[in-house]
Design an enzyme around this catalytic site. Structure first.
Site, short mmCIF file in Angstrom:
data_model
loop_
_atom_site.label_atom_id
_atom_site.label_comp_id
_atom_site.label_asym_id
_atom_site.label_seq_id
_atom_site.Cartn_x
_atom_site.Cartn_y
_atom_site.Cartn_z
N LYS A 1 0.82 -1.22 0.00
CA LYS A 1 0.00 0.00 0.00
C LYS A 1 0.85 1.27 0.00
O LYS A 1 0.45 2.28 -0.57
CB LYS A 1 -0.99 -0.01 1.16
CG LYS A 1 -2.06 -1.08 0.98
CD LYS A 1 -3.33 -0.83 1.74
CE LYS A 1 -4.38 -1.82 1.24
NZ LYS A 1 -5.58 -1.87 2.02
N LYS B 1 -5.34 -9.86 -6.39
CA LYS B 1 -6.50 -9.97 -5.50
C LYS B 1 -7.63 -9.03 -5.95
O LYS B 1 -7.35 -7.90 -6.35
CB LYS B 1 -6.02 -9.57 -4.10
CG LYS B 1 -6.97 -9.87 -2.97
CD LYS B 1 -6.40 -9.38 -1.65
CE LYS B 1 -6.64 -7.89 -1.45
NZ LYS B 1 -6.99 -7.49 -0.08
N LYS C 1 -10.95 -3.38 -3.34
CA LYS C 1 -11.77 -2.17 -3.41
C LYS C 1 -11.06 -1.07 -4.17
O LYS C 1 -11.68 -0.22 -4.79
CB LYS C 1 -12.03 -1.63 -2.00
CG LYS C 1 -12.78 -2.56 -1.09
CD LYS C 1 -13.10 -1.78 0.19
CE LYS C 1 -13.52 -2.69 1.31
NZ LYS C 1 -12.51 -2.79 2.37
N1 AQP Z 1 -10.10 -10.62 -2.65
C1 AQP Z 1 -10.44 -11.08 -1.46
N2 AQP Z 1 -10.74 -12.39 -1.29
C2 AQP Z 1 -11.10 -12.88 -0.07
N3 AQP Z 1 -11.20 -12.10 1.03
C3 AQP Z 1 -10.92 -10.79 0.90
N4 AQP Z 1 -10.94 -9.77 1.76
C4 AQP Z 1 -10.57 -8.63 1.13
N5 AQP Z 1 -10.33 -8.88 -0.16
C5 AQP Z 1 -10.54 -10.21 -0.34
C6 AQP Z 1 -11.30 -9.90 3.16
O1 AQP Z 1 -12.35 -8.99 3.42
C7 AQP Z 1 -12.24 -8.55 4.78
C8 AQP Z 1 -12.35 -7.07 4.85
O2 AQP Z 1 -11.26 -6.48 4.18
P1 AQP Z 1 -10.87 -4.99 4.52
O3 AQP Z 1 -11.93 -4.09 4.11
O4 AQP Z 1 -10.57 -4.85 5.94
O5 AQP Z 1 -9.52 -4.68 3.78
P2 AQP Z 1 -8.72 -5.28 2.60
O6 AQP Z 1 -8.30 -6.68 2.88
O7 AQP Z 1 -7.61 -4.34 2.35
O8 AQP Z 1 -9.78 -5.24 1.45
P3 AQP Z 1 -9.64 -4.82 -0.02
O9 AQP Z 1 -10.99 -4.94 -0.61
O10 AQP Z 1 -8.59 -5.56 -0.73
O11 AQP Z 1 -9.25 -3.30 0.03
P4 AQP Z 1 -7.99 -2.56 -0.54
O12 AQP Z 1 -8.26 -2.36 -1.98
O13 AQP Z 1 -7.99 -1.27 0.21
O14 AQP Z 1 -6.79 -3.40 -0.30
C9 AQP Z 1 -10.93 -9.10 5.33
O15 AQP Z 1 -11.18 -10.24 6.12
C10 AQP Z 1 -10.17 -9.48 4.09
O16 AQP Z 1 -9.28 -10.56 4.32
#
Ligand code: AQP
Length: 350
Positions: A118, A211, A214
């Site tokens: 990040k 992955k 968001k």
């Molecule tokens: N691609 C994924 N597959 C399975 N699980 C996922 N999680 C996130 N992406 C995937 C799980 O969703 C939960 C909440 O995630 P978060 O909002 O706390 O943050 P994150 O993991 O950083 O989610 P994003 O969507 O990938 O956001 P960005 O783009 O900001 O990096 C967690 O349990 C996570 O494991």
């Protein structure tokens, strides 16, 4: 105070809640309600660790916070039997983070891959909060002395750090912990990650090696929980695949990340294994499999999207749920903070 089994997990209100968040985390939140006391948190303090260009500013943060709470409830989380709240309403998260900042080591945090990804190349310009994110996450979990944490695979390393912090705190303050009447110097439990199901890491629809996320600039890379049926159909039909037909055995997915991802999504949504899905669709063309996947996604996600829409249209109702949840969360957190302060030696009012 004995350690009781308790589930805690959180989701960041950073917009674009997607199928990965749903299958990796929220589906398991719903299941665990049957067997555990559960606390589900909209982690708004984590959301501001990156610039406002990422989290969108105050109005957007409030909107996204309500939307994540609505997603929990629309997916089947019961906020009356369990606890749903937003993190910033319980001050213990920040208080315990400070104590854990003094337990965690810089070397431990420097190994965290999510920070490296990040922060990117401009690490000097990343916020201290982004670097410290895993310590806040450890505090989120251990403030409730939670024993089980349902998360996607990407959070495994952060969970290991939470376990290291719990263990070091228990070791560093062992005598004091025993002095306060806790058995064998054990105050914080070792939280177990629950990473289960065939879709613990849902990949981008545009690139099976990345992955689903968001923050991906391409909306076509993910299925948002708020997407309507037409949008879901369009995104799945455009999803990257390869020219081969689907294999009949799981082994045949090993070098085909896009196919593996779509089969994993189908398996998770239908409650079957990947092998069962391949037994039905193996040997066939992607186009017919994609049609079946569209139908399944729309069937499972449309009721969630419409319930989310209904809930966010009444922000007062969602806010009341979050306030009620925060009061109940705070009652548990306050007990942990009292004992933690006594263990550390901070004087407090009785
Ligand atoms: N691609 C994924 N597959 C399975 N699980 C996922 N999680 C996130 N992406 C995937 C799980 O969703 C939960 C909440 O995630 P978060 O909002 O706390 O943050 P994150 O993991 O950083 O989610 P994003 O969507 O990938 O956001 P960005 O783009 O900001 O990096 C967690 O349990 C996570 O494991």
């Amino acid at each position: 105070m004995a350690i009781v089994e308790r589930v805690f997990s959180g989701v960041q209100p950073t917009g674009n809640l997607h199928l990965g968040n749903y299958l990796g985390a929220i589906v398991n939140f719903v299941k665990l309600q049957e067997t555990h006391n559960c606390i589900y948190c909209v982690v708004d303090m984590h959301a501001i660790t990156q610039g406002a260009d990422v989290w969108g500013g105050p109005a957007e943060l409030a909107r996204n916070t309500r939307e994540v709470a609505a997603a929990f409830i629309a997916a089947g989380v019961d906020p009356k039997k369990h606890i749903v709240f937003n993190q910033s309403q319980v001050s213990g998260h920040a208080e315990l983070t400070w104590i854990f900042n003094c337990v965690a080591r810089v070397g431990w945090l420097s190994r965290m891959t999510q920070f490296k990804e990040k922060a990117g190349k401009d690490r000097e310009n990343a916020s201290v909060g982004l670097y410290d994110y895993p310590v806040l996450m450890a505090a989120d979990i251990l403030l409730y002395r939670a024993t089980h944490v349902p998360v996607g695979e990407d959070q495994k390393q952060h969970l290991e750090l939470a376990r290291d912090i719990a263990q070091k705190f228990n070791n560093d303050f062992g005598d004091s912990i025993r002095g306060q009447g806790f058995n064998e110097g054990l105050f914080f439990p070792q939280p177990e990650p629950l990473i289960t199901g065939p879709a613990t890491r849902v990949m981008s629809l545009r690139d099976g090696t990345k992955k689903m996320s968001k923050s991906d600039s391409s909306d076509n890379s993910r299925i948002n929980l708020t997407d309507d049926a037409d949008t879901i159909a369009q995104k799945i039909r455009k999803a990257k695949t390869d020219p081969e037909p689907l294999p009949s055995e799981e082994k045949g997915l090993e070098t085909r990340p896009e196919a593996d991802n779509l089969v994993g999504i189908y398996a998770a949504l239908s409650g079957r294994s990947k092998q069962q899905v391949l037994s039905e669709f193996g040997g066939g063309q992607f186009s017919s499999f994609k049609n079946a996947l569209v139908e399944l996604c729309v069937e499972k996600l449309s009721p969630i999207a419409s319930e989310m829409k209904r809930l966010v249209a009444d922000p007062g109702h969602v806010d009341a749920i979050l306030v009620d949840g925060a009061e109940r969360a705070n009652a548990i957190a306050a007990e942990t903070m009292k004992s933690t302060k006594d263990i550390v030696g901070f004087i407090r009012s009785r």
